[in-house]
Design a protein around this motif. Structure first.
Motif, PDB file in Angstrom:
ATOM      1  N   ILE A  43       0.822  -1.206   0.000  1.00 24.81           N
ATOM      2  CA  ILE A  43       0.000   0.000   0.000  1.00 24.81           C
ATOM      3  C   ILE A  43       0.857   1.257   0.000  1.00 24.81           C
ATOM      4  CG2 ILE A  43      -0.296   0.217   2.503  1.00 24.81           C
ATOM      5  CD1 ILE A  43      -3.246   0.952   1.879  1.00 24.81           C
ATOM      6  N   ILE A  44       2.022   1.200   0.657  1.00 24.95           N
ATOM      7  CA  ILE A  44       2.933   2.342   0.654  1.00 24.95           C
ATOM      8  C   ILE A  44       3.418   2.646  -0.764  1.00 24.95           C
ATOM      9  CG2 ILE A  44       5.277   3.029   1.278  1.00 24.95           C
ATOM     10  CD1 ILE A  44       3.403   3.559   3.531  1.00 24.95           C
ATOM     11  N   VAL A  45       3.751   1.605  -1.499  1.00 25.03           N
ATOM     12  CA  VAL A  45       4.311   1.787  -2.839  1.00 25.03           C
ATOM     13  C   VAL A  45       3.263   2.274  -3.825  1.00 25.03           C
ATOM     14  CG1 VAL A  45       5.305   0.571  -4.817  1.00 25.03           C
ATOM     15  CG2 VAL A  45       6.154   0.116  -2.502  1.00 25.03           C
ATOM     16  N   SER A  46       2.104   1.608  -3.839  1.00 26.14           N
ATOM     17  CA  SER A  46       1.118   1.886  -4.888  1.00 26.14           C
ATOM     18  C   SER A  46      -0.053   2.728  -4.422  1.00 26.14           C
ATOM     19  CB  SER A  46       0.589   0.563  -5.440  1.00 26.14           C
ATOM     20  OG  SER A  46      -0.149  -0.136  -4.438  1.00 26.14           O
ATOM     21  N   GLY A  47      -0.249   2.811  -3.124  1.00 27.78           N
ATOM     22  CA  GLY A  47      -1.425   3.500  -2.610  1.00 27.78           C
ATOM     23  C   GLY A  47      -2.651   2.611  -2.560  1.00 27.78           C
ATOM     24  N   ARG A  48      -2.489   1.347  -2.951  1.00 29.16           N
ATOM     25  CA  ARG A  48      -3.611   0.392  -2.947  1.00 29.16           C
ATOM     26  C   ARG A  48      -3.239  -0.820  -2.109  1.00 29.16           C
ATOM     27  NH1 ARG A  48      -2.697   1.526  -8.229  1.00 29.16           N
ATOM     28  NH2 ARG A  48      -1.857  -0.577  -8.549  1.00 29.16           N
ATOM     29  N   ALA A  49      -4.214  -1.317  -1.341  1.00 33.92           N
ATOM     30  CA  ALA A  49      -3.975  -2.495  -0.518  1.00 33.92           C
ATOM     31  C   ALA A  49      -3.890  -3.732  -1.398  1.00 33.92           C
ATOM     32  CB  ALA A  49      -5.084  -2.650   0.516  1.00 33.92           C
ATOM     33  N   SER A  50      -2.994  -4.631  -1.050  1.00 33.24           N
ATOM     34  CA  SER A  50      -2.857  -5.899  -1.783  1.00 33.24           C
ATOM     35  C   SER A  50      -2.267  -6.937  -0.859  1.00 33.24           C
ATOM     36  CB  SER A  50      -1.953  -5.712  -3.008  1.00 33.24           C
ATOM     37  OG  SER A  50      -1.663  -6.960  -3.605  1.00 33.24           O
ATOM     38  N   ASP A  51      -2.812  -8.170  -0.961  1.00 34.67           N
ATOM     39  CA  ASP A  51      -2.291  -9.276  -0.162  1.00 34.67           C
ATOM     40  C   ASP A  51      -1.391 -10.192  -0.977  1.00 34.67           C
ATOM     41  OD1 ASP A  51      -3.531  -8.520   2.206  1.00 34.67           O
ATOM     42  OD2 ASP A  51      -5.402  -9.511   1.670  1.00 34.67           O
ATOM     43  N   GLN A  52      -0.980  -9.747  -2.152  1.00 35.46           N
ATOM     44  CA  GLN A  52      -0.149 -10.564  -3.024  1.00 35.46           C
ATOM     45  C   GLN A  52       1.305 -10.134  -2.965  1.00 35.46           C
ATOM     46  OE1 GLN A  52      -2.514 -13.362  -3.987  1.00 35.46           O
ATOM     47  NE2 GLN A  52      -0.792 -13.235  -5.407  1.00 35.46           N
ATOM     48  N   LEU A  53       2.202 -11.093  -2.968  1.00 33.62           N
ATOM     49  CA  LEU A  53       3.607 -10.784  -3.167  1.00 33.62           C
ATOM     50  C   LEU A  53       3.755 -10.251  -4.585  1.00 33.62           C
ATOM     51  CD1 LEU A  53       6.496 -11.074  -1.913  1.00 33.62           C
ATOM     52  CD2 LEU A  53       6.655 -13.252  -3.141  1.00 33.62           C
ATOM     53  N   PRO A  54       4.328  -9.029  -4.752  1.00 37.51           N
ATOM     54  CA  PRO A  54       4.347  -8.422  -6.089  1.00 37.51           C
ATOM     55  C   PRO A  54       5.063  -9.304  -7.112  1.00 37.51           C
ATOM     56  CG  PRO A  54       5.014  -6.849  -4.406  1.00 37.51           C
ATOM     57  CD  PRO A  54       4.967  -8.180  -3.743  1.00 37.51           C
ATOM     58  N   ARG A  55       4.625  -9.189  -8.365  1.00 35.92           N
ATOM     59  CA  ARG A  55       5.305  -9.855  -9.476  1.00 35.92           C
ATOM     60  C   ARG A  55       6.064  -8.854 -10.336  1.00 35.92           C
ATOM     61  NH1 ARG A  55       4.249 -15.130 -10.316  1.00 35.92           N
ATOM     62  NH2 ARG A  55       2.437 -16.050  -9.265  1.00 35.92           N
ATOM     63  N   ASN A  56       5.514  -7.640 -10.448  1.00 34.24           N
ATOM     64  CA  ASN A  56       6.189  -6.596 -11.213  1.00 34.24           C
ATOM     65  C   ASN A  56       7.527  -6.272 -10.558  1.00 34.24           C
ATOM     66  OD1 ASN A  56       6.787  -3.515 -11.430  1.00 34.24           O
ATOM     67  ND2 ASN A  56       5.518  -3.985 -13.228  1.00 34.24           N
ATOM     68  N   ILE A  57       8.593  -6.229 -11.360  1.00 37.78           N
ATOM     69  CA  ILE A  57       9.933  -6.072 -10.800  1.00 37.78           C
ATOM     70  C   ILE A  57      10.096  -4.745 -10.077  1.00 37.78           C
ATOM     71  CG2 ILE A  57      10.864  -5.140 -12.956  1.00 37.78           C
ATOM     72  CD1 ILE A  57      12.678  -7.359 -10.342  1.00 37.78           C
ATOM     73  N   ARG A  58       9.469  -3.671 -10.610  1.00 35.61           N
ATOM     74  CA  ARG A  58       9.590  -2.373  -9.948  1.00 35.61           C
ATOM     75  C   ARG A  58       8.868  -2.380  -8.606  1.00 35.61           C
ATOM     76  NH1 ARG A  58       8.485   3.134 -13.164  1.00 35.61           N
ATOM     77  NH2 ARG A  58      10.611   2.692 -13.827  1.00 35.61           N
ATOM     78  N   ASP A  59       7.664  -2.972  -8.579  1.00 36.97           N
ATOM     79  CA  ASP A  59       6.934  -3.039  -7.305  1.00 36.97           C
ATOM     80  C   ASP A  59       7.676  -3.902  -6.297  1.00 36.97           C
ATOM     81  OD1 ASP A  59       4.997  -1.444  -8.380  1.00 36.97           O
ATOM     82  OD2 ASP A  59       3.603  -3.079  -8.834  1.00 36.97           O
ATOM     83  N   MET A  60       8.262  -5.009  -6.802  1.00 33.19           N
ATOM     84  CA  MET A  60       9.023  -5.868  -5.901  1.00 33.19           C
ATOM     85  C   MET A  60      10.248  -5.143  -5.361  1.00 33.19           C
ATOM     86  SD  MET A  60       9.288  -8.781  -4.388  1.00 33.19           S
ATOM     87  CE  MET A  60       8.448 -10.115  -5.250  1.00 33.19           C
ATOM     88  N   GLU A  61      10.905  -4.370  -6.219  1.00 30.98           N
ATOM     89  CA  GLU A  61      12.065  -3.598  -5.773  1.00 30.98           C
ATOM     90  C   GLU A  61      11.664  -2.574  -4.718  1.00 30.98           C
ATOM     91  OE1 GLU A  61      15.948  -2.027  -5.489  1.00 30.98           O
ATOM     92  OE2 GLU A  61      15.231  -3.915  -6.337  1.00 30.98           O
ATOM     93  N   ALA A  62      10.531  -1.901  -4.956  1.00 25.99           N
ATOM     94  CA  ALA A  62      10.062  -0.912  -3.984  1.00 25.99           C
ATOM     95  C   ALA A  62       9.720  -1.574  -2.662  1.00 25.99           C
ATOM     96  CB  ALA A  62       8.849  -0.174  -4.539  1.00 25.99           C
ATOM     97  N   ALA A  63       9.067  -2.732  -2.733  1.00 30.82           N
ATOM     98  CA  ALA A  63       8.725  -3.464  -1.505  1.00 30.82           C
ATOM     99  C   ALA A  63       9.988  -3.886  -0.771  1.00 30.82           C
ATOM    100  CB  ALA A  63       7.859  -4.670  -1.832  1.00 30.82           C
ATOM    101  N   ALA A  64      10.977  -4.330  -1.537  1.00 18.58           N
ATOM    102  CA  ALA A  64      12.231  -4.751  -0.915  1.00 18.58           C
ATOM    103  C   ALA A  64      12.899  -3.588  -0.198  1.00 18.58           C
ATOM    104  CB  ALA A  64      13.163  -5.325  -1.982  1.00 18.58           C
ATOM    105  N   ARG A  65      12.908  -2.420  -0.831  1.00 19.68           N
ATOM    106  CA  ARG A  65      13.499  -1.244  -0.175  1.00 19.68           C
ATOM    107  C   ARG A  65      12.758  -0.945   1.122  1.00 19.68           C
ATOM    108  NH1 ARG A  65      15.918   2.487  -3.865  1.00 19.68           N
ATOM    109  NH2 ARG A  65      16.718   1.320  -5.643  1.00 19.68           N
ATOM    110  N   TRP A  66      11.427  -0.984   1.068  1.00 20.39           N
ATOM    111  CA  TRP A  66      10.630  -0.677   2.255  1.00 20.39           C
ATOM    112  C   TRP A  66      10.920  -1.672   3.378  1.00 20.39           C
ATOM    113  CZ3 TRP A  66       8.138   3.567   3.523  1.00 20.39           C
ATOM    114  CH2 TRP A  66       7.302   3.547   4.637  1.00 20.39           C
TER     115      TRP A  66
END
Length: 1014
Positions: free
Chosen positions: A957-980
């Protein structure tokens, strides 16, 4: 004539009363009115010393006593005698110069011109001031004495004007400039003496063939000299062009260098060699190329060659102050012109900023321990902190900002503030502190005209410094304690500013950029943007042009900061979005002075902001509508989550000031949005961990729901009498205080009718209030609140779920739990805690709840039912098409597995192990480990999996502004999640691998214990 009493002497300021009484009776003072004398002595910083000096002067020149009867006209004499023993001694030796202090004091300091000072000193040695290369006619010791006497007479005149002005801190720049000019004039006269002596050994033609320029360095070069200080110089020489080769006038390179060294040595001897009149100061040439080991004078080409190939970083910092001082003016100007370009590119050297910072630390480290607290110049919070800070800013930013290419410290501070490299407040504080410290230094040196920067330790000496530092326009004397208190406060202020500015990462980053990159020329900017990883350099350039165009202070600051901020923004996941967010935030803040000041002065805040803008849509959106909150990034204390009590106090206060319910609801939601942003910013800065995030978010939502409840209750009670008491019970993750940024607020509603009230009417009132609570959290507000994180109040965990009544009485709950409650409802109660409402109802309700959830172990059939429900949840609630291995909540090894295992064990063992009676998943895991109900290794696996899944859910939710219960598949979203989640850049794949591995291990542990007896 009235005899002076001891009280009179104490009032004047004498420290040694008996000694004062003896000198007041001296025969030299018999003709003086005691009242007039004491009145004159009352202007003295040190009356004891002044009285002794007066007696000695009167012994040689009785006319001095006539000044005493002339009222204010005596003030200059006594200000000098009370502040400077050395100048008093000079008047004892040279009473003919008493005419200098025979004048009315002037409140405004009036400086003398450098040319006038030079003319007087040249004339003192019989040199022609109008000659191109003046030569003294009064030579030898006689010439040296004449020079020194005249210098001290001019110094006496300057000190008198300084000591008599209304405010010495205002006068300081003019005083320091005149001291530098006076030093330059003395060097000119000393050079005239040196020429005269060399002529006797060579010839006038040979001396005339040599061009020698004296370059002032340090404080003399900057025209901010002390009363007594080494005068740092560099010598440069050349042979005059166009001379006939007649032998006498011919100078080869070696002869020219030898003669230049002779002239330099003789000039220095005129300043400080032994003579009947004491020396002035040391003429120090150690800042020359190669220092003491280098040639005393070099040609201009030799200087340039050295600086280009061999000079160290500190030498360019020294050259910042270089200024022609004496000798050949044309050669001096050529020297300045030749070295200037090298000064302003010196900061591009590798490690320039770091080496300058290290040099300042070495200076501090080498101060003797006994002197550290007495140092006005070198110690922490001293003059060097100001000077090093200012010079470093000049050298780093002066490459492209020509206005910063000045020598004088105070002028440089003003220019740095004007150009935006230092805030106006910091500049005012730095400048004020510098003036105060320099005045203290001047007064300490004036006492005996000795080179010192140490505050004296004796009380009488400190009192003299305090009083001498005071302007004539201030009534009464400043006490020693007042001076010392201000000095200590100034040191703290200077040290704080020095550490804030001098160690800015911005400086090191700016120093590493090319001049084109700093200027943000279109070509350099596009190339840099592409190299940094911006996907749309042309779009980024549009943002840059919008931010930097114009002549406003804001645009100027943006032009300074953006070359550095672009790199920091590029360190995030989406630089293009980050730059767009920065532009929007800047436009929203308009001309707010603090924003760009924070970016400039708070490197931590600036870097945090850049990272956030390019990594978090959620926070960026919140910052855009609450831009003032960006100020928190510069101060960790501002990011600290607010406790519930403080939040509730603020909400209660605001509700009490407003009657319109829409306005009240709006204020509640604004406070919630503000606090969610604060928590997210603190989280992004790693100031709080995941447990603290969950608790802080729970407190914010609790305060918001209770505020809405109060609005709903007051709305109801304004129309009808209160007939029931209401309680809101937190359930689920809200009950455990472990929610994320997108979590619902799970609740149950309980009410208890007041005595002698119809229960049906009470039920209807409770339903109206609860219905309004549910409605108010979703009602569109006017005007709408942009970027408002949704507040969802969910009552589905109540008995019978969605099919059951929204609110029940306490008795109805009691009956339900005793007759019809199912095991999943008991399980849900494990996380129940009071959220707000009636304390009495809460006490009674939780007696009931505890009797249900903690009373006895569940039966085997209940265990089977729990397993059945868990299997059903996995089968029916898993989103269609979702990969169970990547589902953070319901997937294999996800949050649900950990929580269901923990809760099932709580239901089985809670009666025997009271430590299990907690609403927190992690606290329950610890209790299970402590009770040895789960192996420590298994608890570690479960805890790690739960925390990582929770962290990734927050990241989504921090990265995209939307709630999600899925481990991201998009590499950019995954990278952002990893940084967080705390991973270094480029570790998206590692986060994915870590989560899948963690979930697999958690699933194994879950199945081993959840289905243990199958």
């Amino acid at each position: 004539m009235r005899v002076a009493t001891q009280r009179d002497l104490i009032a004047v300021g004498f420290a040694d009363i008996e000694r004062a009484e003896r000198f007041l009776k001296a025969r030299e003072l018999e003709s003086v009115s005691r009242e007039d004398l004491l009145e004159a002595l009352s202007y003295c910083a040190d009356p004891d010393s002044a009285l002794l000096l007066l007696v000695r002067i009167a012994e040689r020149e009785p006319k001095v006593l006539k000044l005493i009867a002339q009222g204010d006209r005596s003030i200059p004499l006594f200000r000098v005698l009370g502040a400077s023993e050395a100048l008093g001694e000079f008047l004892v030796r040279q009473p003919r110069y008493l005419s200098i202090v025979d004048t009315d004091p002037q409140a405004t300091f009036r400086a003398r011109e450098a040319a006038e000072l030079t003319r007087e000193l040249l004339e003192s040695v019989g040199a022609d001031p109008d000659a191109e290369r003046p030569v003294a006619t009064i030579v030898g010791t006689e010439g040296i004495v004449a020079l020194r006497v005249k210098y001290r007479a001019l110094l006496l005149d300057l000190a008198m004007r300084d000591l008599c002005c209304a405010d010495p801190e205002v006068a300081f720049p003019l005083v320091a400039a005149e001291l530098a000019d006076l030093a330059g004039a003395a060097i000119s006269a000393g050079l005239a003496l040196a020429r005269a002596e060399v002529i006797t050994k060579t010839s006038p033609e040979a001396v005339d063939a040599l061009r020698l320029a004296v370059i002032g360095m340090g404080k003399c070069g900057a025209r901010e000299l002390n009363y007594i200080s080494d005068v740092d110089v560099i010598y440069v020489h050349a042979v005059r062009d166009g001379l006939k080769d007649d032998g006498a006038a011919h100078l080869d390179a070696d002869a020219a260098a030898k003669m230049a060294a002779q002239l330099a040595t003789l000039t220095a001897r005129a300043m400080n060699a032994s003579a009947p009149e004491p020396g002035l100061w040391e003429l120090d040439a150690n800042l020359r190329p190669e220092g003491k080991d280098g040639a005393l004078s070099r040609t201009l080409d030799s200087h340039v060659a050295y600086y280009k190939r061999w000079a160290e970083t500190w030498e360019f910092q020294a050259l910042l102050k270089a200024r022609y001082l004496a000798g050949d003016a044309e050669l001096g100007a050529a020297y300045e012109e030749a070295v200037a370009p090298m000064i302003w590119v010196s900061s591009e050297r590798d490690g320039f900023v770091e080496s300058t910072q290290a040099m300042r630390r070495r200076v501090t480290d080498n101060i003797p321990a006994a002197e550290v607290n007495r140092q006005i110049k070198l110690g922490p919070g001293g003059l060097r902190d100001v000077e090093f800070t200012v010079q470093l800013l000049q050298l780093v930013h002066g490459r492209t900002e020509e206005s910063l290419r000045v020598r004088n410290t105070l002028t440089a501070i003003d220019e740095l503030a004007e150009a935006g490299y230092m805030s106006r407040a910091d500049a005012a504080n730095f400048g004020g502190a510098y003036r105060f410290l320099r005045v203290l230094e001047h007064r300490i040196q004036l006492t005996r005209l000795r080179r010192t920067h140490l505050m004296p330790t004796k009380p009488d000496a400190m009192r003299t410094i305090a009083r001498a530092s005071q302007g004539l326009g201030i009534p009464g004397w400043i006490s020693t304690d007042e001076m010392l208190t201000r000095w200590q406060a100034t040191k703290r202020e200077v040290r704080g500013l020095h550490e804030k500015i001098f160690y800015r990462p911005l400086l090191a980053t700016a120093a590493n950029l090319s001049a084109d990159e700093i200027r943000l020329t279109p070509e350099a900017a596009q190339a840099r943007l592409k190299a940094l990883g911006y996907a749309d350099p042309k779009g980024a350039m549009r943002h840059i042009e919008s931010l930097t165009s114009g002549v406003s202070r804001r645009s100027a600051l943006q032009r300074q900061l953006l070359p550095i901020l672009l790199g920091w923004i590029a360190e995030g996941v989406d630089p293009d979005a980050g730059l767009l967010g920065f532009r929007r935030l800047s436009e929203a803040l308009g001309d707010s002075h603090w924003f760009l000041g924070m970016l400039r002065d708070s490197p931590a805040g600036a870097q945090r902001l850049c990272t956030i803008l390019s990594s978090s849509r959620f926070i960026t959106d919140l910052l855009e509508v609450s831009p003032e909150s960006a100020a928190w990034l510069g101060n960790d204390a501002d990011l600290e989550p607010q406790p519930f009590d403080k939040l509730w106090s603020e909400i209660s206060s605001k509700l009490g000031r407003h009657k319109d319910h829409e306005k009240r609801l709006r204020l509640i939601r604004l406070i919630r949005r503000r606090e969610l942003l604060r928590i997210a910013l603190a989280d992004s800065a790693r100031l709080i961990d995941q447990d603290e995030v969950g608790k802080a978010l729970s407190d914010v939502d609790r305060a918001a729901v209770l505020g809405i409840l109060r609005v709903a209750e007051q709305e109801e009670y304004s129309q009808s009498e209160k007939i029931t008491e209401l309680l809101i019970v937190a359930m689920g993750r809200q009950g455990g205080r472990e929610i994320g940024y997108g979590s619902d607020v799970d609740v149950m509603y309980v009410h208890r009718p007041l005595p002698d009230v119809d229960e049906q009417e009470a039920q209807q009132q409770a339903l109206r209030i609860v219905g309004n609570v549910q409605h108010y959290v979703n009602i569109p507000l006017k005007p709408a609140i942009l970027a408002e994180p949704k507040l969802e109040v969910d009552a589905d965990l109540r008995p019978e779920g969605r099919q059951g009544p929204l609110v029940r009485t306490l008795d109805a709950y009691r009956e339900y739990y005793s007759r019809w409650s199912r095991v999943w409802e008991t399980q849900a109660l494990l996380r129940a805690r009071p959220l707000g409402g009636s304390d009495k109802v809460a006490n009674e309700f939780f007696e009931l709840v505890d009797s249900v959830r903690y009373a006895s172990a569940i039966t085997p059939s209940d265990v089977v039912e729990i397993r059945r429900i868990k299997a059903r949840v996995e089968a029916e609630r898993m989103p269609r098409g979702a990969d169970p291995s990547r589902q953070l909540k319901l997937g294999r090894g996800g949050l649900s597995d950990v929580e269901w295992l923990v809760q099932s064990l709580q239901l089985i063992h809670t009666k025997a192990y009271p430590a299990l009676r907690t609403t927190s998943t992690r606290a329950a895991l610890k209790a299970l480990k402590d009770a040895e109900l789960l192996p420590a290794a298994d608890v570690e696996v479960l805890d790690h999996a739960w925390v990582l899944a929770t962290r990734i859910r927050c990241a989504n939710i921090i990265v995209s502004g939307r709630a999600s219960d899925q481990l991201p598949r998009n590499i950019r979203d995954m990278e952002a999640a990893a940084r967080w989640c705390g991973y270094a850049s480029g570790n998206a794949a590692k986060l994915e691998d870590d989560y899948l591995k963690s979930a697999r291990r958690a699933r194994v542990v879950f199945e081993k214990h959840f289905y243990a007896d199958e």
